[in-house]
Write a protein that holds these residues in place. Structure first.
Motif, PDB file in Angstrom:
ATOM      1  N   VAL A   1      61.676  19.832  13.579  1.00 28.77           N
ATOM      2  CA  VAL A   1      61.557  21.207  14.433  1.00 28.77           C
ATOM      3  C   VAL A   1      61.141  22.172  13.706  1.00 28.77           C
ATOM      4  N   HIS A   2      60.078  23.130  14.411  1.00 23.28           N
ATOM      5  CA  HIS A   2      59.641  24.247  13.697  1.00 23.28           C
ATOM      6  C   HIS A   2      60.323  25.540  13.942  1.00 23.28           C
ATOM      7  N   LYS A   3      60.433  26.401  12.975  1.00 26.22           N
ATOM      8  CA  LYS A   3      61.193  27.524  12.808  1.00 26.22           C
ATOM      9  C   LYS A   3      60.187  28.349  14.172  1.00 26.22           C
ATOM     10  N   GLY A   4      61.054  28.797  15.094  1.00 21.74           N
ATOM     11  CA  GLY A   4      60.894  29.856  16.022  1.00 21.74           C
ATOM     12  C   GLY A   4      60.298  29.001  17.319  1.00 21.74           C
ATOM     13  N   GLN A   5      60.169  27.632  17.317  1.00 20.96           N
ATOM     14  CA  GLN A   5      59.935  26.744  18.359  1.00 20.96           C
ATOM     15  C   GLN A   5      60.750  25.697  18.647  1.00 20.96           C
ATOM     16  N   ALA A   6      62.158  25.981  18.357  1.00 21.46           N
ATOM     17  CA  ALA A   6      63.150  25.014  18.533  1.00 21.46           C
ATOM     18  C   ALA A   6      63.388  24.547  20.164  1.00 21.46           C
ATOM     19  N   LYS A   7      63.286  23.458  20.524  1.00 19.45           N
ATOM     20  CA  LYS A   7      63.673  22.890  21.837  1.00 19.45           C
ATOM     21  C   LYS A   7      65.043  23.091  22.333  1.00 19.45           C
ATOM     22  N   GLU A   8      65.365  23.237  23.663  1.00 22.21           N
ATOM     23  CA  GLU A   8      66.694  23.204  23.970  1.00 22.21           C
ATOM     24  C   GLU A   8      67.323  22.107  23.860  1.00 22.21           C
ATOM     25  N   ALA A   9      66.731  21.037  23.842  1.00 26.86           N
ATOM     26  CA  ALA A   9      67.541  19.677  23.443  1.00 26.86           C
ATOM     27  C   ALA A   9      68.001  19.601  21.906  1.00 26.86           C
TER      28      ALA A   9
ATOM     29  N   ILE B   1      88.029  16.319   3.614  1.00 24.12           N
ATOM     30  CA  ILE B   1      86.638  16.978   3.435  1.00 24.12           C
ATOM     31  C   ILE B   1      85.692  16.694   4.616  1.00 24.12           C
ATOM     32  N   VAL B   2      85.094  17.861   4.970  1.00 31.24           N
ATOM     33  CA  VAL B   2      84.204  17.581   5.961  1.00 31.24           C
ATOM     34  C   VAL B   2      82.933  18.012   5.514  1.00 31.24           C
ATOM     35  N   ILE B   3      81.694  17.386   5.614  1.00 24.44           N
ATOM     36  CA  ILE B   3      80.368  17.637   5.237  1.00 24.44           C
ATOM     37  C   ILE B   3      79.525  17.942   6.274  1.00 24.44           C
ATOM     38  N   LEU B   4      78.995  19.249   6.180  1.00 21.16           N
ATOM     39  CA  LEU B   4      77.898  19.611   7.362  1.00 21.16           C
ATOM     40  C   LEU B   4      76.532  19.338   6.710  1.00 21.16           C
ATOM     41  N   ASP B   5      76.195  18.441   6.841  1.00 20.15           N
ATOM     42  CA  ASP B   5      74.786  18.062   5.873  1.00 20.15           C
ATOM     43  C   ASP B   5      73.654  18.822   6.803  1.00 20.15           C
ATOM     44  N   GLU B   6      72.961  19.653   6.007  1.00 25.84           N
ATOM     45  CA  GLU B   6      71.761  20.280   6.850  1.00 25.84           C
ATOM     46  C   GLU B   6      72.170  21.490   7.999  1.00 25.84           C
ATOM     47  N   ILE B   7      73.326  21.814   7.874  1.00 24.85           N
ATOM     48  CA  ILE B   7      73.761  22.920   8.564  1.00 24.85           C
ATOM     49  C   ILE B   7      73.263  24.242   8.374  1.00 24.85           C
ATOM     50  N   ILE B   8      73.066  24.496   7.205  1.00 22.35           N
ATOM     51  CA  ILE B   8      72.278  25.793   6.845  1.00 22.35           C
ATOM     52  C   ILE B   8      70.789  25.538   7.397  1.00 22.35           C
ATOM     53  N   ASN B   9      70.043  24.481   7.456  1.00 23.63           N
ATOM     54  CA  ASN B   9      68.778  24.433   7.970  1.00 23.63           C
ATOM     55  C   ASN B   9      69.008  24.733   9.598  1.00 23.63           C
ATOM     56  N   ALA B  10      70.178  24.100  10.046  1.00 23.47           N
ATOM     57  CA  ALA B  10      70.109  24.400  11.433  1.00 23.47           C
ATOM     58  C   ALA B  10      70.331  25.756  12.032  1.00 23.47           C
ATOM     59  N   ILE B  11      71.029  26.695  11.195  1.00 23.07           N
ATOM     60  CA  ILE B  11      70.993  27.945  11.376  1.00 23.07           C
ATOM     61  C   ILE B  11      69.640  28.578  11.077  1.00 23.07           C
TER      62      ILE B  11
ATOM     63  N   LEU C   1      70.755  22.140  21.712  1.00 24.37           N
ATOM     64  CA  LEU C   1      72.263  21.236  22.444  1.00 24.37           C
ATOM     65  C   LEU C   1      72.752  20.332  21.371  1.00 24.37           C
ATOM     66  N   GLU C   2      72.085  19.574  20.549  1.00 30.17           N
ATOM     67  CA  GLU C   2      72.318  18.564  19.910  1.00 30.17           C
ATOM     68  C   GLU C   2      72.872  19.174  18.743  1.00 30.17           C
ATOM     69  N   ALA C   3      72.474  20.230  18.026  1.00 34.42           N
ATOM     70  CA  ALA C   3      73.358  20.979  17.074  1.00 34.42           C
ATOM     71  C   ALA C   3      74.564  21.499  17.522  1.00 34.42           C
ATOM     72  N   LEU C   4      74.568  22.189  18.768  1.00 35.68           N
ATOM     73  CA  LEU C   4      75.919  22.812  19.239  1.00 35.68           C
ATOM     74  C   LEU C   4      76.805  21.719  19.348  1.00 35.68           C
ATOM     75  N   LYS C   5      76.381  20.588  19.919  1.00 35.66           N
ATOM     76  CA  LYS C   5      77.306  19.375  20.057  1.00 35.66           C
ATOM     77  C   LYS C   5      77.937  18.884  18.655  1.00 35.66           C
ATOM     78  N   GLY C   6      77.099  18.980  17.571  1.00 37.14           N
ATOM     79  CA  GLY C   6      77.567  18.842  16.241  1.00 37.14           C
ATOM     80  C   GLY C   6      78.459  19.796  15.723  1.00 37.14           C
ATOM     81  N   LEU C   7      78.375  21.019  16.090  1.00 39.62           N
ATOM     82  CA  LEU C   7      79.227  22.090  15.700  1.00 39.62           C
ATOM     83  C   LEU C   7      80.516  21.948  16.232  1.00 39.62           C
TER      84      LEU C   7
END
Length: 177
Positions: free
Chosen positions: A73-81, A104-114, A84-90
């Motif tokens: 995924v490139h910053k500013g060029q996220a695809k809708e898919a 314990i719930v680990i949200l690995d790479e969620i900061i990158n998703a933001i 949607l995948e990240a929102l499903k994970g959230l």
């Protein structure tokens, strides 16, 4: 089953390797004490990560799910898919955090998703507010915002001093993935 008396929020951030590795080390320690750990990986859709096979050996106390498509995924060029995948994970994270089943719930790479604009930071902040008192949340990824850092109880920054990539050494199976 023993529960944590008080669950905190932890962040592993920074520009060097070790964020996911630190979260996985905590997983090993927690499972050794009988705690239940669920790991959600955002932006990771590859199946050759060593932790996917290794963590199967810790089931049922530890489970892992991925929410990401193969590729970059490139910053500013996220695809809708990708969004949607990240929102499903959230949404899955909210289910797990509020279920009462996981310590314990680990949200690995969620900061990158933001940072890559796959999910709004406000939704993650809402999730932290919904956290029951006994659930520990660990978030990983580069570029943690000051808002997220303020919400956390523990923040560790991985700072690059020296890295094998600088010598032309590529990612190695079992070490970097």
């Amino acid at each position: 089953m023993e529960k944590l008396e008080r669950g905190l929020v932890q962040i592993y951030t920074g520009d060097n390797k070790g964020k996911t590795t630190a979260a996985l080390g905590l997983t090993l320690r927690a499972v050794g004490h009988g705690f239940h750990v669920f790991i959600l990986q955002f932006m990771k859709g590859r199946q050759d990560y060593g932790e996917l096979q290794g963590l199967k050996r810790l089931e049922p106390e530890c489970q892992i799910e991925q929410f990401g498509l193969p590729g970059w995924v490139h910053k500013g060029q996220a695809k809708e898919a990708d969004c949607l995948e990240a929102l499903k994970g959230l949404e899955r994270a909210r289910e797990l955090i509020t279920s009462g089943e996981w310590d314990i719930v680990i949200l690995d790479e969620i900061i990158n998703a933001i940072w890559f604009e796959l999910i709004p930071e406000e939704l993650v902040l809402d999730l932290l507010e919904a956290k029951p008192g006994h659930v520990e949340i660990i978030m990983t990824g580069r570029n943690a915002s000051s808002t997220l850092i303020d919400k956390a109880h523990l923040v560790t920054e991985m700072v690059s001093i020296k890295h094998p990539y600088e010598l032309g050494i590529q990612a190695r199976k079992g070490i970097e993935y």
